[in-house]
Design a protein around this motif. Sequence first.
Motif, PDB file in Angstrom:
ATOM      1  N   TRP A 118      -0.743   1.241  10.547  1.00 55.98           N
ATOM      2  CA  TRP A 118       0.700   1.500  10.584  1.00 55.98           C
ATOM      3  C   TRP A 118       1.064   2.393  11.768  1.00 55.98           C
ATOM      4  O   TRP A 118       2.069   2.153  12.440  1.00 55.98           O
ATOM      5  N   GLN A 155       8.119  -0.513   8.581  1.00 52.08           N
ATOM      6  CA  GLN A 155       8.148   0.686   7.734  1.00 52.08           C
ATOM      7  C   GLN A 155       8.517   0.327   6.299  1.00 52.08           C
ATOM      8  O   GLN A 155       7.951   0.872   5.350  1.00 52.08           O
ATOM      9  N   ALA A 156       9.453  -0.621   6.139  1.00 52.88           N
ATOM     10  CA  ALA A 156       9.841  -1.056   4.788  1.00 52.88           C
ATOM     11  C   ALA A 156       8.664  -1.721   4.081  1.00 52.88           C
ATOM     12  O   ALA A 156       8.401  -1.450   2.901  1.00 52.88           O
ATOM     13  N   GLN A 158       5.511  -1.223   4.648  1.00 52.24           N
ATOM     14  CA  GLN A 158       4.542  -0.164   4.330  1.00 52.24           C
ATOM     15  C   GLN A 158       4.941   0.551   3.042  1.00 52.24           C
ATOM     16  O   GLN A 158       4.101   0.792   2.176  1.00 52.24           O
ATOM     17  N   GLU A 159       6.220   0.885   2.899  1.00 50.26           N
ATOM     18  CA  GLU A 159       6.695   1.576   1.699  1.00 50.26           C
ATOM     19  C   GLU A 159       6.555   0.697   0.463  1.00 50.26           C
ATOM     20  O   GLU A 159       6.168   1.185  -0.605  1.00 50.26           O
ATOM     21  N   ALA A 162       2.814   0.519  -0.456  1.00 55.35           N
ATOM     22  CA  ALA A 162       2.386   1.802  -1.036  1.00 55.35           C
ATOM     23  C   ALA A 162       2.927   1.940  -2.459  1.00 55.35           C
ATOM     24  O   ALA A 162       2.207   2.384  -3.365  1.00 55.35           O
ATOM     25  N   GLY A 163       4.180   1.563  -2.668  1.00 53.24           N
ATOM     26  CA  GLY A 163       4.772   1.623  -4.015  1.00 53.24           C
ATOM     27  C   GLY A 163       4.076   0.686  -4.980  1.00 53.24           C
ATOM     28  O   GLY A 163       3.827   1.045  -6.135  1.00 53.24           O
TER      29      GLY A 163
END
Length: 198
Positions: A118, A155-156, A158-159, A162-163
Amino acid sequence: MKKTKKCEAAIVTCALMCLSLAGCESLRFAPSESQKQNAWLHNRTALVTAETARTEDASRKLQALTKLGEVQSRAFSAYYGMPKEFPQAETAEDILAESNWQLAETALQTSAERPDAWQVADSAMELGIGVCALLGGVYGTRAVRFLRDARGKSQALQEIIAGNELFKKQNESSAAAFKQAHGNQSPQTRQIVVQAKA
């Protein structure tokens, strides 16, 4: 002039997108001092082993193997580069010192480290934005807009990943249902998610 700028912007954009989509499997950190010392020590170990096999009148096969190992180990030293400080390695006893065993273990651990995919993708897109902004003009502006949008989507993603991973850890009983719900993903999407997790 305008055509050249368009071509440069297109090349930079394509290169950055390929880097961000390909992942970081092939990217590695520059060799550390411990890795350089270990590569040099490996060459010394192979050299002393070859000399020992020759002086102890080992079989021709063993002598040939140890000599080949010594020649092959030169490539490691050449690839990693010479260390700033050389470990003590004149004799077999020097080489077998505890400090050299620790050096080998440290080099092994640092060799396994990889850059965060990332961060590499974000840095590459930031670089692309800067280059395209320097180029300017309509195409430079469009490329900047495109790269900013791609960075936001990265970035979205990645989030979201991760969530999802956090959800699966906190709700282990629902993990099978979660995986089943994502069962219809395309192979491309699965590949992107696997690379993103790594």
